[in-house]
Design a protein around this motif. Structure first.
Motif, PDB file in Angstrom:
ATOM      1  N   ILE A   1      -1.672  11.399  -6.134  1.00 33.56           N
ATOM      2  CA  ILE A   1      -0.798  11.376  -4.962  1.00 33.56           C
ATOM      3  C   ILE A   1      -0.311   9.944  -4.758  1.00 33.56           C
ATOM      4  N   HIS A   2       0.965   9.814  -4.393  1.00 37.83           N
ATOM      5  CA  HIS A   2       1.518   8.512  -4.022  1.00 37.83           C
ATOM      6  C   HIS A   2       2.259   8.657  -2.695  1.00 37.83           C
ATOM      7  N   PRO A   3       2.600   7.552  -2.038  1.00 35.60           N
ATOM      8  CA  PRO A   3       3.189   7.661  -0.695  1.00 35.60           C
ATOM      9  C   PRO A   3       4.693   7.919  -0.659  1.00 35.60           C
ATOM     10  N   MET A   4       5.379   7.990  -1.798  1.00 38.15           N
ATOM     11  CA  MET A   4       6.837   8.037  -1.764  1.00 38.15           C
ATOM     12  C   MET A   4       7.388   9.303  -1.122  1.00 38.15           C
ATOM     13  N   GLY A   5       6.675  10.401  -1.215  1.00 33.12           N
ATOM     14  CA  GLY A   5       7.168  11.631  -0.613  1.00 33.12           C
ATOM     15  C   GLY A   5       7.433  11.517   0.874  1.00 33.12           C
ATOM     16  N   MET A   6       6.763  10.547   1.512  1.00 33.32           N
ATOM     17  CA  MET A   6       6.909  10.405   2.957  1.00 33.32           C
ATOM     18  C   MET A   6       8.312   9.962   3.361  1.00 33.32           C
TER      19      MET A   6
ATOM     20  N   TRP B   1      -7.254   2.940  -6.225  1.00 35.32           N
ATOM     21  CA  TRP B   1      -7.015   1.745  -7.028  1.00 35.32           C
ATOM     22  C   TRP B   1      -7.174   0.543  -6.112  1.00 35.32           C
ATOM     23  N   TYR B   2      -7.890  -0.459  -6.552  1.00 36.05           N
ATOM     24  CA  TYR B   2      -8.065  -1.674  -5.764  1.00 36.05           C
ATOM     25  C   TYR B   2      -6.814  -2.542  -5.883  1.00 36.05           C
TER      26      TYR B   2
ATOM     27  N   SER C   1      -2.624   1.182  -1.218  1.00 38.03           N
ATOM     28  CA  SER C   1      -2.496   1.335  -2.661  1.00 38.03           C
ATOM     29  C   SER C   1      -1.511   2.461  -2.959  1.00 38.03           C
ATOM     30  N   GLU C   2      -1.044   2.518  -4.212  1.00 36.13           N
ATOM     31  CA  GLU C   2      -0.130   3.591  -4.608  1.00 36.13           C
ATOM     32  C   GLU C   2      -0.871   4.816  -5.113  1.00 36.13           C
ATOM     33  N   ARG C   3      -2.151   4.720  -5.398  1.00 35.33           N
ATOM     34  CA  ARG C   3      -2.874   5.774  -6.120  1.00 35.33           C
ATOM     35  C   ARG C   3      -3.970   6.394  -5.258  1.00 35.33           C
ATOM     36  N   TRP C   4      -3.868   7.729  -5.064  1.00 39.96           N
ATOM     37  CA  TRP C   4      -4.875   8.489  -4.324  1.00 39.96           C
ATOM     38  C   TRP C   4      -5.156   9.758  -5.123  1.00 39.96           C
ATOM     39  N   CYS C   5      -6.386   9.918  -5.565  1.00 41.23           N
ATOM     40  CA  CYS C   5      -6.743  10.940  -6.554  1.00 41.23           C
ATOM     41  C   CYS C   5      -7.434  12.127  -5.882  1.00 41.23           C
ATOM     42  N   PRO C   6      -6.707  13.231  -5.653  1.00 43.13           N
ATOM     43  CA  PRO C   6      -7.283  14.377  -4.956  1.00 43.13           C
ATOM     44  C   PRO C   6      -8.189  15.224  -5.826  1.00 43.13           C
ATOM     45  N   SER C   7      -8.131  15.002  -7.154  1.00 43.71           N
ATOM     46  CA  SER C   7      -8.906  15.799  -8.104  1.00 43.71           C
ATOM     47  C   SER C   7      -9.527  14.864  -9.139  1.00 43.71           C
TER      48      SER C   7
ATOM     49  N   LEU D   1       3.179  -3.183  -3.212  1.00 47.73           N
ATOM     50  CA  LEU D   1       4.253  -3.390  -2.237  1.00 47.73           C
ATOM     51  C   LEU D   1       5.072  -2.132  -2.012  1.00 47.73           C
ATOM     52  N   TRP D   2       5.510  -1.478  -3.111  1.00 47.73           N
ATOM     53  CA  TRP D   2       6.399  -0.330  -2.923  1.00 47.73           C
ATOM     54  C   TRP D   2       5.708   0.798  -2.171  1.00 47.73           C
ATOM     55  N   ALA D   3       4.416   1.006  -2.452  1.00 44.92           N
ATOM     56  CA  ALA D   3       3.687   2.090  -1.803  1.00 44.92           C
ATOM     57  C   ALA D   3       3.533   1.823  -0.312  1.00 44.92           C
TER      58      ALA D   3
END
Length: 648
Positions: free
Chosen positions: A541-546, A618-619, A595-601, A623-625
């Motif tokens: 998952i990343h935040p861009m969908g928001m 991800w540690y 962070s840009e990376r969120w791992c639901p699985s 910026l973009w996220a």
């Protein structure tokens, strides 16, 4: 029903495997049969429920986030990500571990735990609860699979096969979870094209099934802080932590807890659009409206949104008619266009449509906002925006395509294949709103018509330059925004229909239920519902969908369909909740970092902490996220401010 015996799938013993199929339930556009599968105690195995379509040809396989047809196999480089194809060898004759006629995943890899077959006359799908509770308080993971030529199904227990897809270019050994006794539930669906629009585009019937499952499974994320509080925290983090006063650049930063929690720059951000300055410039400008003098005080320490846009405008390339992809070359490269994505081998020494159109999008969106606020902006911004847009219009193909990459020395398309050029559609619609010139509207309409076919057929491929033209979520965000803007401009119903199609495609990537991640910081208290996966290539998952939540709220209001409001609210709540993981649960950063990376699985769980323990994120402070989150919370906070001002 089948089970695994001596490594092979065989018919299950009916004395031990019980299938209870309920009576048919009919709804508008689909019908379904609830089922329960029970495995009585005995030797450990996997149990699977296999569905086959009556049609062997023209069947489109779908597992959300994982399988979209063959995953654009013809265009994909060797060894990138799963491809559902009977051809195991690439064009050079080399066997590719990512090419297989059978793919099986943990069910929570999918934004909705189902596998489907979309045909010309009907769509069939089977769902399964992603987890089976155990008497000891634990749970088992279940699975989903696709199989050529015409099979789909679910498993009790799971198996990642023929390999474990960890990350792009990163296969792992088969991973599985066998069961000795268990009980699982789900539904078997049959959906039919209901409207004339669906009959012309029969794959759209899958959206009835996604919606039905969502209404059964939705669990909304919870948060404590307001959008305004989140916006201020993001602003503070960008200006006081992200900004590097020595390099005089915004940055990406990382650390390695628990031994080291100090965020240090690992890359200066000099990109103009995607992953770069434009995505930050717009919310920085919004923050000035929200926080006034306090925003000015904080931005005086760093670089304002207006100053970032000045850099982008200054990067105009007279020869190509586009912005260069970088505000200035990365140290040692000497190239005005070769950014970090060049290492993936797909693009080099060219303008990328995603970068240029993303930067143009945020430049024009900022101009419109300033105009609505009755604030001045430099005339050269609009001039350069028109220069770039005019180049895009000039190069636009007769069928509406804008191209994927462009020459840096002349006005020429280098590569036509890919969805990234769709980002020019909202740009041109913004420009029409600013200038009233119909050539921009006509070009946008032609572009939307061209890219609509991929949205309807669920085959949006080729937007980010690091995913080798895999099916992705990011390009459709442009289509969704463009459809909304064209409907606003023209009032034509076809654009509202396009907006619905785009929203429904987004929901094939946006989680509609709560998963159970394996590791910190997501293992406890975090909810995946509302978060969107980036692509088949990048399984996280990343935040861009928001950034399209505003468009989904708009769709809900203009269609009268509360489903889209629920989906938008999930996105808003997901980002507010995820921001609140900092710093207590993440172990680093401050509230306002992201962070840009969120791992639901189990996909892309490659980060380890300093003790070697797995970490489902991800540690890295990307910026973009954080900018995507900043944009969302600023827009929500401004909406609340305007609503309060008008007493609504």
């Amino acid at each position: 029903m089948q089970w695994k015996e001596n490594g092979a799938w065989v018919s299950a013993d009916e004395k031990r495997v019980k299938l209870d199929l309920g009576t048919e339930c009919r709804e508008r556009g689909y019908s379904y049969y609830p089922y329960t599968v029970e495995l009585l105690p005995g030797e450990r195995t996997l149990v699977r429920l296999l569905l086959r379509s009556n049609a062997e040809e023209d069947v489109f396989h779908l597992i959300p986030c994982c399988i979209y047809g063959d995953n654009n196999a013809e265009s994909v480089h060797f060894g990138e990500f799963p491809l559902l194809t009977a051809e195991r060898f690439d064009e050079t004759g080399k066997e590719d571990p990512f090419r297989s006629s059978y793919w099986s995943f943990r069910a929570d890899r999918a934004a909705m735990p189902l596998s489907a077959l979309c045909g010309r006359e009907e769509t069939v799908a089977v769902t399964i609860d992603p987890y089976t509770e155990q008497e000891d308080g634990g749970f088992l993971h279940n699975g989903v699979f696709s199989m050529l030529p015409n099979g789909c199904g679910v498993t009790m227990g799971y198996e990642n096969a023929p390999i474990s897809f960890i990350n792009k270019r990163t296969p792992g050994p088969v991973k599985s979870e066998y069961v000795s006794s268990a009980r699982a539930c789900g539904r078997i669906y049959v959906a039919f094209p209901e409207t004339e629009h669906e009959r012309e585009n029969p794959r759209l019937a899958i959206h009835h099934i996604i919606r039905a499952e969502y209404l059964l499974r939705r669990e909304m994320p919870k948060h404590e802080k307001s959008a305004r509080e989140a916006a201020y925290a993001c602003l503070k983090s960008f200006t006081e932590l992200n900004w590097d006063s020595i390099a005089m650049e915004y940055t990406n930063r990382s650390c390695l807890p628990p031994a080291d929690t100090v965020l240090r720059p690992w890359r200066n951000v000099v990109e103009i659009g995607w992953t770069g300055g434009g995505v930050l410039a717009y919310p920085l400008i919004l923050s000035e409206r929200l926080f006034g003098e306090e925003a000015e005080r904080l931005l005086s320490k760093a670089r304002s949104g207006e100053e970032i846009l000045e850099q982008i405008v200054a990067a105009y390339n007279e020869k190509s008619g586009f912005f260069n992809d970088l505000t200035h070359p990365i140290e040692g490269s000497g190239s005005p266009v070769n950014g970090w994505w060049t290492a993936f081998g797909l693009t080099r020494d060219v303008h990328c449509a995603y970068n240029v159109s993303s930067a143009l999008h945020y430049l024009l969106k900022s101009i419109l906002f300033l105009k609505e606020e009755r604030k001045d902006y430099p005339a050269r911004w609009l001039k350069r925006a028109r220069d770039v847009a005019d180049t895009a219009v000039c190069l636009q193909r007769g069928d509406g395509a804008f191209g994927y990459t462009f020459s840096i020395s002349e006005k020429k398309v280098v590569d036509w294949e890919g969805f990234a050029g769709c980002w020019f559609v909202p740009c041109l619609t913004y420009l029409y709103a600013l200038t009233g010139e119909r050539k921009y509207l006509q070009s946008a309409e032609k572009g939307l018509t061209y890219y609509w076919e991929a949205v309807r057929s669920l085959t949006c491929c080729g937007t980010p330059m690091d995913t080798w033209k895999s099916p992705d979520q990011e390009g459709n965000l442009a289509f969704l925004r463009g459809a909304r803007l064209l409907y606003e401009c023209t009032g034509e119903d076809k654009y509202l229909e396009a907006l619905k199609d785009a929203a429904n495609f987004e929901y094939l990537w946006r989680y509609g239920y709560r998963t159970r991640p394996d590791y910190k910081p997501l293992r406890e208290g975090w909810c995946s519902c509302g978060g969107s996966v980036t692509s088949v290539s990048n399984p996280h998952i990343h935040p861009m969908g928001m950034i399209v939540d505003s468009d989904l709220y708009y769709l809900a209001a203009h269609s009268g369909d509360s489903y889209h409001r629920q989906r938008a609210e999930d996105g808003t709540n997901w980002i507010l909740q995820t921001l609140e993981l900092y710093p207590q649960k993440t172990g680093y950063g401050d509230y306002g970092v992201l962070s840009e990376r969120w791992c639901p699985s189990d996909g892309l769980v490659i980060q380890r902490d300093s003790n070697g323990e797995p970490y489902s994120s991800w540690y890295s402070y990307n910026l973009w996220a954080a900018s995507a989150a900043f944009e969302e919370v600023c827009e929500r906070a401004l909406e609340e401010l305007d609503t309060a001002a008008h007493g609504v």
